[in-house]
Design a protein around this motif. Structure first.
Motif, mmCIF file in Angstrom:
data_model
loop_
_atom_site.group_PDB
_atom_site.id
_atom_site.type_symbol
_atom_site.label_atom_id
_atom_site.label_comp_id
_atom_site.label_asym_id
_atom_site.label_seq_id
_atom_site.Cartn_x
_atom_site.Cartn_y
_atom_site.Cartn_z
ATOM 1 N N GLN A 12 -8.809 2.315 -9.169
ATOM 2 C CA GLN A 12 -10.018 1.596 -9.545
ATOM 3 C C GLN A 12 -11.126 2.163 -8.674
ATOM 4 O OE1 GLN A 12 -12.030 -0.631 -12.159
ATOM 5 N NE2 GLN A 12 -9.827 -0.368 -12.160
ATOM 6 N N GLY A 13 -11.985 2.982 -9.288
ATOM 7 C CA GLY A 13 -13.013 3.651 -8.509
ATOM 8 C C GLY A 13 -12.401 4.632 -7.531
ATOM 9 N N ASN A 14 -12.780 4.496 -6.261
ATOM 10 C CA ASN A 14 -12.245 5.381 -5.226
ATOM 11 C C ASN A 14 -10.897 4.925 -4.693
ATOM 12 O OD1 ASN A 14 -14.517 7.091 -5.273
ATOM 13 N ND2 ASN A 14 -15.649 5.735 -3.897
ATOM 14 N N ASP A 15 -10.435 3.752 -5.105
ATOM 15 C CA ASP A 15 -9.149 3.225 -4.644
ATOM 16 C C ASP A 15 -8.044 3.750 -5.555
ATOM 17 O OD1 ASP A 15 -10.351 1.710 -2.618
ATOM 18 O OD2 ASP A 15 -10.748 0.067 -3.997
ATOM 19 N N VAL A 16 -7.114 4.481 -4.981
ATOM 20 C CA VAL A 16 -6.049 5.099 -5.763
ATOM 21 C C VAL A 16 -4.691 4.588 -5.293
ATOM 22 C CG1 VAL A 16 -4.961 7.281 -6.430
ATOM 23 C CG2 VAL A 16 -7.439 7.170 -6.110
ATOM 24 N N GLY A 17 -3.841 4.204 -6.232
ATOM 25 C CA GLY A 17 -2.504 3.724 -5.910
ATOM 26 C C GLY A 17 -2.027 2.739 -6.961
ATOM 27 N N THR A 18 -0.727 2.563 -7.058
ATOM 28 C CA THR A 18 -0.183 1.644 -8.055
ATOM 29 C C THR A 18 -0.637 0.215 -7.818
ATOM 30 O OG1 THR A 18 1.834 1.378 -6.716
ATOM 31 C CG2 THR A 18 1.867 3.084 -8.416
ATOM 32 N N GLN A 19 -1.001 -0.120 -6.579
ATOM 33 C CA GLN A 19 -1.423 -1.485 -6.257
ATOM 34 C C GLN A 19 -2.804 -1.812 -6.801
ATOM 35 O OE1 GLN A 19 -1.353 1.033 -4.115
ATOM 36 N NE2 GLN A 19 -2.694 0.749 -2.353
ATOM 37 N N CYS A 62 0.809 -1.213 0.000
ATOM 38 C CA CYS A 62 0.000 0.000 0.000
ATOM 39 C C CYS A 62 0.845 1.268 0.000
ATOM 40 C CB CYS A 62 -0.929 0.010 1.207
ATOM 41 S SG CYS A 62 -2.257 -1.208 1.132
ATOM 42 N N SER A 63 2.086 1.172 0.419
ATOM 43 C CA SER A 63 2.970 2.340 0.414
ATOM 44 C C SER A 63 3.356 2.757 -0.997
ATOM 45 C CB SER A 63 4.236 2.043 1.226
ATOM 46 O OG SER A 63 5.137 1.218 0.482
#
Length: 222
Positions: free
Chosen positions: A130-137, A90-91
């Protein structure tokens, strides 16, 4: 505490966290829904497919509901850090994406059908979110286990892009890469079949509403 990048950006191998030589947990032996083994070796005749499509909790449930899927497990793939932990992924400093390993019987469900389910169950145009989830993961990805899978994935991406473009959507950002050299690291026990253990838990999976012309989706389990 890990420092989160303001703008999602994949680290270089030199920037990635070092990780560890051995995992800090033991993966459960059985799938809580399907009852089959989570880790291989798998029975003869079964095949493996790896998909990333946002938060892996909802993604895993999407696949375990499909006829012909023998087992599923969630993990981290496409990065550099060995035996990564959830907080590290998550980092944004491991390079991994949240992935689902799908072990399936090709006599019941084809790889093309799984690709159709993959494309239709998320928005593959969103890049590092993806939607509200933001990050390279949360990036979209397909990690292939054979030349045949690679060819099928590339062809389906091209086909689905035409369908998306015709409906006013943007360019697909999904990476298609060989699984060889991009090790799948199983996630912690709490993440395995999370939405079976927590039926009211968060699920960020949602498609574009555009049908993928390639293949025919198998019937879903109840």
């Amino acid at each position: 505490m890990f420092l989160h990048r303001r703008t999602p950006q994949l680290p270089t191998p030199e920037e990635a966290l070092r990780g560890r030589t051995t995992p800090e947990f033991t993966v459960p032996s059985r799938h809580t829904v399907l009852g089959n083994a989570l880790l291989g070796p798998y029975p003869e005749g079964l095949e493996v497919a790896d998909f990333a499509m946002g938060c892996f909790w909802g993604a895993e449930r999407t696949f375990w509901r499909q006829d012909g899927v023998w087992t599923t497990l969630v993990g981290y793939q496409g990065g550099y850090t060995e035996n990564p932990a959830y907080e590290e992924v998550c980092s944004g400093l491991t390079g991994h994406t949240e992935a689902v390993r799908v072990v399936f019987d090709p006599r019941t469900v084809t790889y093309a059908q799984l690709l159709k389910l993959f494309w239709e169950s998320h928005d593959p145009t969103q890049g590092f979110r993806q939607g509200n989830d933001v990050g390279t993961q949360y990036r979209s990805a397909v990690y292939t286990h054979s030349p045949e899978q690679a060819a099928a994935a590339a062809a389906s991406r091209e086909t689905y892009q035409k369908a998306l473009s015709g409906s006013g959507h943007g360019v697909i950002s999904t990476e298609i890469l060989p699984a060889d050299g991009r090790q799948f690291w199983p996630a912690e026990p709490a993440h395995q079949q999370y939405l079976d253990k927590n039926p009211a838990g968060y699920c960020g999976i949602g498609g574009t509403g555009v049908s993928c012309p390639a293949g025919v989706a198998p019937a879903a389990r109840g």
